[in-house]
Design an enzyme around this catalytic site. Structure first.
Site, mmCIF file in Angstrom:
data_model
loop_
_atom_site.group_PDB
_atom_site.id
_atom_site.type_symbol
_atom_site.label_atom_id
_atom_site.label_comp_id
_atom_site.label_asym_id
_atom_site.label_seq_id
_atom_site.Cartn_x
_atom_site.Cartn_y
_atom_site.Cartn_z
ATOM 1 N N ASN A 205 -40.470 3.767 38.865
ATOM 2 C CA ASN A 205 -39.710 2.685 39.340
ATOM 3 C C ASN A 205 -40.261 2.223 40.885
ATOM 4 O OD1 ASN A 205 -37.691 0.794 40.583
ATOM 5 N ND2 ASN A 205 -35.962 2.118 41.578
ATOM 6 N N LYS B 166 -39.719 -0.874 42.457
ATOM 7 C CA LYS B 166 -38.943 -1.647 43.247
ATOM 8 C C LYS B 166 -39.390 -2.867 44.004
ATOM 9 C CE LYS B 166 -36.968 3.256 44.503
ATOM 10 N NZ LYS B 166 -36.302 3.552 45.910
ATOM 11 N N HIS C 189 -28.881 0.751 39.532
ATOM 12 C CA HIS C 189 -29.989 1.816 40.378
ATOM 13 C C HIS C 189 -28.646 1.857 41.719
ATOM 14 C CE1 HIS C 189 -33.057 2.845 43.535
ATOM 15 N NE2 HIS C 189 -33.638 3.240 42.739
ATOM 16 N N GLU D 71 -29.650 0.948 45.257
ATOM 17 C CA GLU D 71 -30.654 -0.142 45.361
ATOM 18 C C GLU D 71 -28.969 -1.697 44.970
ATOM 19 O OE1 GLU D 71 -34.614 0.750 45.762
ATOM 20 O OE2 GLU D 71 -34.299 2.520 46.689
ATOM 21 N N GLU E 131 -28.882 9.800 40.456
ATOM 22 C CA GLU E 131 -30.097 9.731 42.110
ATOM 23 C C GLU E 131 -28.969 9.864 42.606
ATOM 24 O OE1 GLU E 131 -34.157 7.519 41.311
ATOM 25 O OE2 GLU E 131 -32.379 6.069 41.267
ATOM 26 N N GLY F 168 -36.083 8.303 48.723
ATOM 27 C CA GLY F 168 -36.874 7.557 50.069
ATOM 28 C C GLY F 168 -36.825 8.511 51.112
ATOM 29 N N SER G 190 -36.983 11.824 45.612
ATOM 30 C CA SER G 190 -38.164 12.175 46.345
ATOM 31 C C SER G 190 -38.664 13.185 45.503
ATOM 32 C CB SER G 190 -37.102 13.099 47.681
ATOM 33 O OG SER G 190 -37.191 12.066 48.423
HETATM 34 P P1 13P Z 1 -37.811 7.540 45.629
HETATM 35 O O1 13P Z 1 -38.905 8.971 44.674
HETATM 36 O O2 13P Z 1 -39.188 6.850 46.330
HETATM 37 O O3 13P Z 1 -37.096 8.896 46.349
HETATM 38 O O4 13P Z 1 -36.794 6.805 45.112
HETATM 39 C C1 13P Z 1 -36.727 7.359 44.008
HETATM 40 C C2 13P Z 1 -35.417 6.271 43.331
HETATM 41 O O5 13P Z 1 -34.811 5.627 43.309
HETATM 42 C C3 13P Z 1 -36.427 5.924 41.706
HETATM 43 O O6 13P Z 1 -35.508 4.756 41.209
#
Ligand code: 13P
Length: 244
Positions: A4, A6, A90, A92, A162, A168, A206
């Site tokens: 992903n 983003k 997601h 976010e 997640e 992140g 992560s």
């Molecule tokens: P990270 O791998 O950067 O922690 O992000 C995970 C994520 O949100 C994937 O959709």
């Protein structure tokens, strides 16, 4: 194994990634590799990835096919761009853009109707985990997000767990925490009368090349959803190729 991106990469940067990435994953017959890319890069990336087996998807969609919804894209637009997958709900999106379980359910129906592979994301926040509400939160998210989803469409649905506190942050859930939670998710899918054993459940948060194999060794982790480490072709290829 899904990436992903983003809000990273212009379309030129995205195309250059795909050119580098496809040869690195070469023969991926025994696993699927997918990338959720920015809407602006969908068409060129899908074109570039054609024939490689790498699945290209969007990161969000609106549930209507068209209409006065400034800034949104619809399932038919994603299909028209040559993509075949979409991320839905997601954390976010839930946190910053107001996606609710009800919206996720509507987006899921729209994605399925258009023939897209839908990756529905769920996960608890740190305070929810610390107050031991993880299972309650996930149960509610699953019930709401999958309302109206029909078991016959099982091949078009992927779940992604997640934990928000692991995204992140460099703080991965331990493989035991991820396994325990994903086993719970599978149990909940069963309780919703869905074919839980054949629905894939990804872990995200992560994920890096050096923890991918350990996570994948867990019985209820069927794949990984990777943010930061999917932005470089070599690190994402290492994750896709784990165990090889
Ligand atoms: P990270 O791998 O950067 O922690 O992000 C995970 C994520 O949100 C994937 O959709």
């Amino acid at each position: 194994m899904a990436g992903n991106w983003k809000m990273f990469k212009t379309d030129d940067q995205a195309v250059s990634f795909i050119k580098n990435f496809v040869p690195l994953v070469g023969d991926i017959a025994d696993r699927d590799a997918a990338l959720a890319v920015p809407a602006t890069a969908l068409q060129r990336v899908a074109e570039e990835a054609k024939g490689s087996g790498v699945i290209i998807g969007a990161q969000n969609l609106h549930w209507e096919k068209e209409g006065a919804f400034t800034g949104e894209i619809s399932a038919p637009m994603i299909v028209g761009a040559g993509a075949s997958m979409v991320l839905i709900g997601h954390s976010e999106r839930r946190q910053y853009f107001g996606d609710t379980d009800e919206w996720v359910a509507k987006k899921l129906s729209a994605a399925i109707e258009a023939g897209l592979l839908a990756v529905v994301c769920v996960g608890e926040t740190l305070s929810e985990r610390e107050s031991e509400r993880t299972f309650e939160v996930l149960s509610k998210q699953l019930k709401g997000s999958l309302a109206g989803f029909a078991a016959k469409d099982e091949k078009k649905l992927i779940l992604a767990y997640e934990p928000v506190w692991a995204i992140g942050t460099g703080k991965t859930a331990t493989k035991e925490e991820a396994q325990e939670t994903q086993a719970f998710i599978r149990k909940e899918l069963k309780a919703l009368a869905l074919p839980a054993e054949s629905i894939r459940i990804l872990y995200g948060g992560s994920v890096k090349p050096d923890n991918a194999a350990d996570l994948m060794a867990q019985p209820d982790i069927d794949g990984l959803l990777v943010g930061g480490a999917s932005l470089q072709a070599d690190s994402f290829a290492k994750i896709v190729n784990f165990g090889k």
